[in-house]
Design a protein around this motif. Structure first.
Motif, short mmCIF file in Angstrom:
data_model
loop_
_atom_site.label_atom_id
_atom_site.label_comp_id
_atom_site.label_asym_id
_atom_site.label_seq_id
_atom_site.Cartn_x
_atom_site.Cartn_y
_atom_site.Cartn_z
N VAL A 16 0.86 -1.20 0.00
CA VAL A 16 0.00 0.00 0.00
C VAL A 16 0.89 1.25 0.00
O VAL A 16 0.68 2.18 -0.79
N VAL A 25 -3.08 11.57 -6.67
CA VAL A 25 -4.31 11.97 -7.36
C VAL A 25 -3.99 12.97 -8.47
O VAL A 25 -4.46 12.85 -9.59
N GLY A 69 -4.61 11.32 5.42
CA GLY A 69 -4.54 10.87 4.02
C GLY A 69 -4.72 12.08 3.12
O GLY A 69 -5.55 12.09 2.21
N CYS A 70 -3.92 13.11 3.40
CA CYS A 70 -4.14 14.43 2.78
C CYS A 70 -3.84 14.46 1.29
O CYS A 70 -4.25 15.39 0.59
N GLY A 71 -3.11 13.43 0.77
CA GLY A 71 -2.80 13.43 -0.65
C GLY A 71 -2.05 14.68 -1.04
O GLY A 71 -1.26 15.23 -0.25
N ASN A 74 -5.32 18.95 -1.18
CA ASN A 74 -6.58 19.66 -1.41
C ASN A 74 -7.19 20.14 -0.09
O ASN A 74 -7.58 21.29 0.05
N SER A 94 2.30 8.82 1.53
CA SER A 94 2.99 9.08 0.27
C SER A 94 3.88 10.32 0.40
O SER A 94 3.37 11.45 0.52
N ILE A 120 3.64 9.02 7.32
CA ILE A 120 3.35 7.83 8.13
C ILE A 120 3.37 6.60 7.22
O ILE A 120 3.68 6.72 6.04
N ASP A 122 1.31 2.79 6.17
CA ASP A 122 0.10 1.96 6.26
C ASP A 122 0.33 0.77 7.19
O ASP A 122 -0.63 0.20 7.72
N GLN A 140 -10.90 12.04 3.48
CA GLN A 140 -11.65 11.87 2.22
C GLN A 140 -10.98 10.87 1.31
O GLN A 140 -9.86 11.11 0.85
N THR A 146 -6.95 1.44 3.02
CA THR A 146 -5.98 1.12 4.08
C THR A 146 -6.11 -0.34 4.52
O THR A 146 -7.17 -0.97 4.39
N ILE A 152 -7.56 2.49 12.48
CA ILE A 152 -7.38 3.94 12.25
C ILE A 152 -8.54 4.71 12.88
O ILE A 152 -8.34 5.75 13.53
C1 LIG Z 1 -7.52 9.03 -3.37
S1 LIG Z 1 -6.27 9.77 -2.42
C2 LIG Z 1 -7.19 11.01 -1.54
C3 LIG Z 1 -6.33 12.19 -1.16
C4 LIG Z 1 -7.04 13.34 -0.43
N1 LIG Z 1 -7.66 12.92 0.80
C5 LIG Z 1 -8.04 14.02 -1.33
O1 LIG Z 1 -9.24 13.91 -1.04
O2 LIG Z 1 -7.65 14.68 -2.29
C6 LIG Z 1 -5.95 8.56 -1.15
C7 LIG Z 1 -4.82 8.99 -0.23
O3 LIG Z 1 -4.79 8.10 0.90
C8 LIG Z 1 -3.44 7.87 1.24
N2 LIG Z 1 -3.37 6.66 2.06
C9 LIG Z 1 -3.53 5.37 1.68
N3 LIG Z 1 -3.40 4.54 2.75
C10 LIG Z 1 -3.18 5.34 3.83
C11 LIG Z 1 -2.98 5.08 5.22
N4 LIG Z 1 -2.96 3.85 5.71
N5 LIG Z 1 -2.82 6.14 6.04
C12 LIG Z 1 -2.82 7.41 5.54
N6 LIG Z 1 -2.99 7.71 4.26
C13 LIG Z 1 -3.17 6.69 3.40
C14 LIG Z 1 -2.74 7.80 -0.11
O4 LIG Z 1 -1.37 7.99 -0.04
C15 LIG Z 1 -3.45 8.91 -0.89
O5 LIG Z 1 -2.78 10.13 -0.76
#
Ligand SMILES: C[S@@+](CC[C@H](N)C(=O)[O-])C[C@H]1O[C@@H](n2cnc3c(N)ncnc32)[C@H](O)[C@@H]1O
Length: 298
Positions: A16, A25, A69-71, A74, A94, A120, A122, A140, A146, A152
């Motif tokens: 992951v 994204v 999971g701020c990506g 945004n 990421s 962090i 996964d 979001q 995850t 979480i």
């Molecule tokens: C589809 S993106 C959404 C990004 C952001 N929340 C948005 O709405 O634009 C999913 C995000 O979840 C993060 N992610 C995946 N598994 C995670 C985990 N276990 N803990 C934190 N973030 C995680 C990914 O790295 C990715 O940035």
């Protein structure tokens, strides 16, 4: 420039982590603050009803906000620009996404002391924040990717102050995206995923073919998980993606007479009702992929 804190503490990286380090994204950095802000407006317009169901952004007066999971930033940029939050913490697995967030915050000249970015993994659900230290958690499009969403959510409870709230979006199983776009347009009309079952096809049909985990939840199922973590929780409904609304326009009539289309999906389609704007609802809730939940920590 806001520093990115590495909190992975030598945990081994999982598939992951690896996937999301490659796949973001929006992969390209924005060149100007204006471009970044316009992307935010575009994003919420691209997902009809998202702003309405999420309640973006709120005033967040002097609050501590976590965007889990701020990506590529945004939420972090939005909360920084449009609210009076005292502190905004962006956390993600990421590094690539966190670097995009970092450069975007620089474009908007956001006060470095107001934002923290934390890397962090996964593999470890423990969130590096104190007990009862956060007022609002935004999450979001993350938990369905995850390894351990329950763990979480329990961490969200631990770090939330009493009376704090969370807005969470996870993919909605009671959606056109699952029942029509994936099950009919992709699997039957296009034969895009030969030999795969519906949930495997859904996984490949959301955030990239190779995304290792991409689940969807019936609202009753996800509410139970949230309540199991200690929260009061309500389901607001699912906002729409353009792909599922296009699938509705294309196939609403013909899918019902297609003998290849299974009865469970036909029943879903037959049970849709439409609001005055023409948006479909299932069991009284909008039937889009973006299932929005509002949680309150007692
Ligand atoms: C589809 S993106 C959404 C990004 C952001 N929340 C948005 O709405 O634009 C999913 C995000 O979840 C993060 N992610 C995946 N598994 C995670 C985990 N276990 N803990 C934190 N973030 C995680 C990914 O790295 C990715 O940035």
């Amino acid at each position: 420039m806001v520093t990115i804190l590495d909190n992975r503490q030598h945990v081994s990286t999982s598939v992951v982590d690896e996937y999301w380090n490659d796949h973001t994204v929006t992969a390209l950095p924005f060149k100007t603050a204006d471009e970044s802000a316009r992307y935010l407006s575009w994003l919420y317009a691209e997902y009809p009803l998202s702003g309405e169901l999420l309640g973006i952004w709120g005033s967040r007066d002097q609050q501590i906000v976590l965007d889990y999971g701020c990506g590529p930033g945004n939420g972090v940029v939005g909360f920084s620009l449009f609210t009076r939050a005292a502190k905004i913490i962006g956390m993600d697995i990421s590094l690539k996404a966190l670097r995009l967030t970092q450069s975007r915050l620089g474009l908007h000249s956001i006060d470095e002391n107001r934002v923290s970015l934390i890397w962090i993994s996964d593999s470890n659900a423990t969130i590096p924040l104190e007990n009862e230290s956060v007022d609002f958690i935004n999450c979001q499009g993350v938990l369905h990717h995850t390894s351990d969403p329950q763990a979480i959510l329990k961490e969200f409870y631990r770090i939330g102050k009493p009376g704090s709230t969370c807005t969470i979006m996870v993919y909605n199983a009671e959606s056109l995206y699952l029942h029509l776009y994936t099950a009919y347009e992709k699997m039957i009309v296009e034969n895009a995923f030969p030999g795969l079952d519906l949930l495997e096809a859904f996984r490949k049909n959301t955030d990239g073919e190779n995304c290792p985990i991409s689940r969807c939840y019936a609202p009753s199922e996800f509410l139970e998980i949230c309540r199991g973590a200690g929260f009061d929780a309500v389901y607001e409904g699912g906002y729409f993606s353009r792909s599922e609304l296009r699938a509705l326009n294309r196939h609403r009539e013909n899918c019902l007479s297609d003998e290849r289309f299974a009865d469970e999906h036909k029943d879903f389609m037959k049970n849709l009702t439409f609001d005055l704007r023409g948006y479909p609802q299932y069991k009284g809730k909008y039937a889009g992929i973006g299932g929005v939940y509002k949680l309150r920590r007692p």
